[in-house]
Motif scaffolding. Structure first.
Motif, mmCIF file in Angstrom:
data_model
loop_
_atom_site.group_PDB
_atom_site.id
_atom_site.type_symbol
_atom_site.label_atom_id
_atom_site.label_comp_id
_atom_site.label_asym_id
_atom_site.label_seq_id
_atom_site.Cartn_x
_atom_site.Cartn_y
_atom_site.Cartn_z
ATOM 1 N N ASP A 47 0.840 -1.205 0.000
ATOM 2 C CA ASP A 47 0.000 0.000 0.000
ATOM 3 C C ASP A 47 0.873 1.252 0.000
ATOM 4 O O ASP A 47 0.656 2.175 -0.788
ATOM 5 C CB ASP A 47 -0.919 0.020 1.230
ATOM 6 C CG ASP A 47 -2.064 -0.968 1.095
ATOM 7 O OD1 ASP A 47 -2.277 -1.482 -0.029
ATOM 8 O OD2 ASP A 47 -2.740 -1.248 2.103
ATOM 9 N N GLY A 54 -1.859 -6.194 -4.968
ATOM 10 C CA GLY A 54 -2.092 -6.207 -3.534
ATOM 11 C C GLY A 54 -2.411 -7.615 -3.082
ATOM 12 O O GLY A 54 -2.511 -8.531 -3.905
ATOM 13 N N ARG A 67 -4.356 -4.675 -8.778
ATOM 14 C CA ARG A 67 -5.462 -3.842 -8.305
ATOM 15 C C ARG A 67 -6.398 -3.514 -9.478
ATOM 16 O O ARG A 67 -5.938 -3.441 -10.627
ATOM 17 C CB ARG A 67 -4.911 -2.563 -7.681
ATOM 18 C CG ARG A 67 -4.017 -2.849 -6.473
ATOM 19 C CD ARG A 67 -3.629 -1.559 -5.779
ATOM 20 N NE ARG A 67 -2.435 -1.741 -4.955
ATOM 21 C CZ ARG A 67 -2.476 -2.092 -3.659
ATOM 22 N NH1 ARG A 67 -3.631 -2.300 -3.055
ATOM 23 N NH2 ARG A 67 -1.353 -2.221 -2.974
ATOM 24 N N LEU B 123 -9.321 -8.240 -11.509
ATOM 25 C CA LEU B 123 -8.097 -8.504 -10.753
ATOM 26 C C LEU B 123 -7.373 -9.650 -11.453
ATOM 27 O O LEU B 123 -7.969 -10.688 -11.733
ATOM 28 C CB LEU B 123 -8.424 -8.908 -9.312
ATOM 29 C CG LEU B 123 -9.477 -8.083 -8.574
ATOM 30 C CD1 LEU B 123 -9.640 -8.605 -7.155
ATOM 31 C CD2 LEU B 123 -9.090 -6.615 -8.554
#
Lengths: 181, 245, 181
Positions: A47, A54, A67, B123
């Motif tokens: 982050d 992520g 992301r 994603l």
């Protein structure tokens, strides 16, 4: 070797989500608690550095995924494998199996009012459902349930993460336990 | 689709996932109370919508025609007056309504799942997966217990017993000569052998009988002696030493 | 969107290595020079943070791979979950060998009514059975028996410790005659 880096290597190299228990097995120096700490540490770093990926919670484990804001770039690239979306009939069949599992073909067909043979085969081939047992009825019919990959495909953390009955117009629970609606 | 724009009841059946999907479309699009379906009207609309359904592959066409038949049957039943105050469950439409609602719930669940799928498709997981050598089997923990081995053995045994019966029915003959050889072989290792132990691996009645016949034949030829201490006691087969002969 | 993060997303999600030219096509804001700069930037960050992965040049392009020092962790980690249990056929075969040893493949196949080659191999790899000799028959067939690991795993002191013939499924009763076949 730092615990967080070992966990990072494992999450990075794995094709499927890994749980705390999975990760803890990798090295004697790890246990589930240390793994949790390592994942939190990695998350904070990703982050802070605004990495393009992520750590996401999926199917009872963690997975490193890009992301969402990078999707427009990635979906145009032909060396990037694209997730194949399911057809309407496949989604309906999968919904029935997800909520009613373990469930046989006859019940699926009865609910949708159409034959299910082809769709069940497709869902099995795509690794979204599997045979989980046999029923008691005539001919001991095959019963189907969802796979861990099912959770991954939809990004669900677990079966609890399926749309809740209260999000839906009426209860989806089994007829036999609820009485006829 | 263009046709649908011209006439609201001219519908492309192929875009529906089945007869329930089509029926729900007719009901929900006209704001009809699902618990009080005007069955004549809906039946007419349904029949009009599936005109030309024969174009579809046989299985799909059959599904729509089956529903048409159900609707016509319900329509006929509705013509008979029902006594006042009768339970709703006896309404000829009750089962259809239950099915429609059940299907509608799953259709809604599928819609929510589709939205989840769409979000998840944004994603991307890692595209390239490094190929690593699979570990040797012997390095993985083995989770099998003895109970599992035992259960497998019992299942195997039961299966063989069943097959043996089938063979027997087919009249497969058991050759006494073969059994005599087995008895002699067994006695080459040790001086005496229990009949039950010879028979046990095979576990069928016909095998037991043929072993017994083989032993009796060998006894007649003075190769073995057969002894049983008392009625129902174990039958033992003894090797006869040559000098005994 | 930073150029380096776009490049990071692409290198992460692509199944093949990507060259500077490939990457430059991803967005109008990119050209090969900018891509080179972005890769250098990512490399510096991964090194600084001692990430478990790095950018490697492979076949005329770049790829993000785990660093070699993590290979031992990853190798140890690999699991084939199903391989941790024996299959039904393997269980049956093991039972036959346990009670009738030394026993040849032909006898095992005759009892079970199906080929046993693959199953025998698995049981051998598992260290549960081993070749203990050769039979007298045609071609002097290999005979199999159980290993010390077999006893250890199932907690038997010796072969005499296996459940008694009285409660034994008939087909397995050890024939006191050895090699009668």
């Amino acid at each position: 070797m730092r615990a967080s880096r070992m966990v990072e290597a494992l999450l990075f190299a794995s094709e499927a989500p890994l749980s705390a228990a999975d990760l803890a097995r990798a090295d004697e120096s790890l246990d589930e608690e240390r793994v949790e700490t390592a994942v939190a540490e990695l998350r904070a770093e990703y982050d802070r550095d605004e990495r393009a990926f992520g750590i996401f919670e999926v199917g009872g484990g963690w997975q490193i995924l890009t992301r969402p804001e990078y999707a427009p770039v990635l979906e145009r690239f032909d060396t990037v494998p694209q997730a194949q979306r399911l057809s309407g009939p496949a989604l309906e069949t999968l919904a029935i199996i997800a909520y009613r599992q373990p469930v046989g073909r006859a019940e699926v067909e009865e609910i949708r009012g159409v034959g299910a043979g082809g769709v069940l085969k497709t869902l099995q081939e795509r690794g979204l459902i599997e045979v989980t047992g046999r029923g008691d009825g005539l001919g001991r019919p095959l019963l189907y349930g969802t796979t861990p990959f099912f959770l991954e495909h939809f990004g669900f953390r677990g079966l609890d993460d399926l749309p809740r009955p209260d999000d839906l117009p009426v209860v989806l629970a089994r007829r036999d336990s609820e009485g006829a609606e | 689709m263009e046709a649908a724009a011209r006439d609201p009841f001219e519908i492309d059946v192929e875009r529906f996932h089945g007869p329930l999907d089509l029926l729900l479309h007719l009901i929900r699009n006209q704001d009809i109370d699902i618990f009080d379906i005007p069955i004549s009207k809906i039946t007419e609309q349904f029949l009009a919508a599936i005109r030309g359904v024969e174009r579809l592959e046989l299985e799909r066409a059959g599904e729509f025609l089956e529903m048409a038949a159900t609707l016509v049957r319900i329509k006929a039943q509705m013509l008979f007056p029902r006594p006042a105050g009768e339970d709703d469950a006896d309404d000829p439409r009750a089962d259809l309504v239950r099915r429609l609602l059940e299907y509608e719930h799953f259709r809604e669940a599928a819609r929510i799942m589709e939205a989840a799928e769409r979000r998840r498709a944004k994603l991307y997981r890692r595209g390239f997966v490094e190929v690593r050598p699979a570990p040797k089997l012997s390095e993985l923990p083995l989770h099998t217990t003895w109970d599992e081995v035992w259960a497998a053995a019992a299942a195997l045994s039961a299966r063989l017993a069943e097959e043996a019966v089938v063979h027997h029915v087919r009249g497969r003959e058991v050759r006494i000569e073969e059994k005599m050889n087995e008895v002699v072989d067994a006695l080459a290792q040790k001086p005496r052998v229990e009949l039950a132990a010879l028979v046990a691996p095979w576990g069928t009645r016909i095998q037991a009988v043929s072993f017994l016949l083989a032993c009796l034949e060998l006894a007649k030829r003075s190769v073995v002696r057969v002894r049983q201490a008392a009625p129902f006691a174990p039958v033992w087969i003894y090797r006869r030493r040559r000098e005994e002969g």
